[in-house]
Design an enzyme around this catalytic site. Sequence first.
Site, PDB file in Angstrom:
ATOM      1  N   GLU A  91       1.942   5.695   7.559  1.00  0.00           N
ATOM      2  CA  GLU A  91       3.335   5.867   7.134  1.00  0.00           C
ATOM      3  C   GLU A  91       4.016   6.973   7.920  1.00  0.00           C
ATOM      4  O   GLU A  91       5.216   6.891   8.213  1.00  0.00           O
ATOM      5  CB  GLU A  91       3.384   6.148   5.637  1.00  0.00           C
TER       6      GLU A  91
ATOM      7  N   GLY B 153       0.822  -1.193   0.000  1.00  0.00           N
ATOM      8  CA  GLY B 153       0.000   0.000   0.000  1.00  0.00           C
ATOM      9  C   GLY B 153       0.856   1.243   0.000  1.00  0.00           C
ATOM     10  O   GLY B 153       0.580   2.208  -0.714  1.00  0.00           O
TER      11      GLY B 153
ATOM     12  N   HIS C 245       5.324   5.774  11.193  1.00  0.00           N
ATOM     13  CA  HIS C 245       6.590   5.057  11.032  1.00  0.00           C
ATOM     14  C   HIS C 245       7.801   5.989  11.149  1.00  0.00           C
ATOM     15  O   HIS C 245       8.913   5.507  11.397  1.00  0.00           O
ATOM     16  CB  HIS C 245       6.641   4.374   9.668  1.00  0.00           C
TER      17      HIS C 245
END
Length: 820
Positions: A291, A256, A294
């Site tokens: 994301e 993704g 992260h």
Amino acid sequence: MPSLTRDEARQRAQLITVDRMEVDLDLDRGAEQFGSTARIRFSCNAPGETTFLDLRPVSVESVVLNGAPLDVGSVHGGRVALRDLRAENTVEVTATMTYSRDGQGLHRSTDPADGEDYVYGHLFLDAAPTVFACFDQPDLKAPYAVSVRAPQEWVVLGNGRATRTGPGEWELSETLPLATYFVTVCAGPWVSVHDEHDGIPLGIHARRSLRADLERHAPQMLEVTKQSFDHFHRTFDVRYAFGDYDQVFVPEFNAGAMENPGCVTFRDPMLFRGAATREQVLQRSNTIAHEMAHMWFGDLVTMRWWDDLWLNESFAEFMAYTATSAATEFTDSWVEFGIARKQWGYAAERAPSTHPVAGSPAPDAQSALENFDGISYAKGASVLRQLIAHIGEEAFNTGVTAYLRSHEHGNGELSEFLEAMEATHGASLADWSRAWLETAGVDVIALDRDGTLTRTVPEAHPADRTHALDVAGFTGGAETFRTPVTLDAPQVRLDAVPDSAVLLPNAGDLTWAVVDLDAASLAALPAELSRIPDTTARSVLWGAVLTGVFRASVDPKVALDVFTAAWPLESHDALMSRVATAFNDRILPTFLAEDDVEAAEERLAGAALMAFQGATPGSDRALVAARVLAAATTDEDRLSAWVDGRSLPEGLEGDSDFRWLVVQTMARLGLADDTLIAGVEADDTTLSGHLAGLTARAARPEASDKEWAWAEITENRERSNYELNALATGFWSSGSIETLRPYAARYVTDIPRLAQWLGADAHDRVASLAFPSRVVEPGTVELVRTAMAGPRLTAGVRRAMGDELSKLEEALTSRSRWAG
């Protein structure tokens, strides 16, 4: 080539420290190969010892260690031996590399819309040596200084801020320490939208042919980006560390998205070119937040080895849904988590490959790839919610901040995270960790009419898990009661359970557990489910119906009764979309006996038509219902009108993706000849149109169509990862059992051979999509089990086969139990 083992990584990390990486890439050598030079400064704490570099080139021009050239023929099995090391060392490797077409390494793709080429780096999990020489393991982090030569009309992006230094010449600013698998370069004639927030330069980039879609979606994506930054800065109390923040939508991306520090890459179908439901925008927004999370969990602090990948993925999953629910318009994002992500995770728990959240064995790098699944993501996030229930939100957030600050720019592992949490909690978490993080399996919870709440532990993975949850009851569209419960024993007796049509344990979806509904509640669902006002409770109920079918505790015909009665009245688009997909793609074609499928499909199409006719035109409900109807109907007049652009639902005028959905349905029904498909392809010359055309051609039911599609999947080495996925998706969607049955045997012989030219990530995906799921017969089980017992399979393909086989066996078990 051998995959790096954990023992080798540990020994290398004890011997050397990487101080700096300089990488020069020449992307101006044509469409097949590129030049790569890596200069690596590293220290050795035992001079005179030997180590090795990781490198997988086409050819090696030179290897120079501390000024002395080495024999370029010394590259064996993807490794370069470095002998007689000094305390301080420099090695320089110049090599020629090849672009990939499978989404790994440095992937090059041609956009059919305008013929432009694009390159992006996806170095996860162990693909960095296909781009530059390196010490490829997550705990040998180093700063990177990257320079790139590219065609003059291209734009270059990467982890550091990109500066054009001359015609076709680019330099990226030196980064903070990065793990090798986070390094990326994205090059091509990108179009961009720029902004700034809280001192952070922001950029969103896409292919030139997607300019209109980028500009249409950029304001919403930038808003979520800014909201997520603010949320994470408040939560972590640690600033984002990696300079600019670019988000690049790239073609033919395997995952993704990927959390490359400062340069996140996304699959570009997320730039929806047609109508998009709120759920679709939520999914993209959640991916943006995931994301970004992260940047702290994974990038700032990286797992020491792959068996702690949960420190990356579980946290990013949890933090993303927390951010979207608390800081964006998507305050109900946990509903989508429950019906989409948790169902994915529960499926992973039922599979033979189930594993603990933390500490899953990863003896080598490639084996770790197998555990990027619904357990590491959805279960891990759910377990973190239980940790907060156990120690409190304040202690949790304080412990997270302490962990990040004490390990920033370095590496961490489970024990170190638990130490930080125990320090703020003030007590040991060893027992909690053993039960929730270090033991596989999911408990089953049920509430009886006498008020007994039970917890059944899986026999294969016993653990004493304490669940913090609530139970509730519903009658006639009203909540009759709700009670918080701590389930810390096999049985807990509630003080009082008012008489209710539906009794629901885990009504707030607070814990990780499969719900078994009592018989009276299940029987009441056709009348009661759509009337329940609590969306989360409806999500848990829909999930209980689905998992009940998959576990053979609910008759699929009863589940279809619930669907046809309640689904047309469902108001939440995520529940509508996900539940319909489960019925259309899996329950009807595999769990029902063949003689029952046609009538069931007619009922599903009827429910879709009812929902469509009852929805406000142009609404999310209408859009979801129209898509389900387009996928399920056999009404040739309706399909023909829609593909011709007549009588289209409001909001879908000119929507190419919807048109292809209709074409693919016509293809499955044998109504799409070459002329029809070619005509729609001529109207849609994009990459999406090309892939949709492949799916349609593979979806046609005739034997000749299947033979062509199978040959393309298994013999055409020029097909990209996305093309293979498109073909495999269409292949099993139609055809008589007599036509399809021979391909079960061909699957176990042909698919493993793709390892000769296809990367592991792409290969594993094709092995899943091409699995003979529609041949629900004991003979298929025997074929696959025999293949899995043999030596020819990669670990990833064996895992994919095993997981898909477990789904087929679930269908066989259900058919056996509910026959008649």
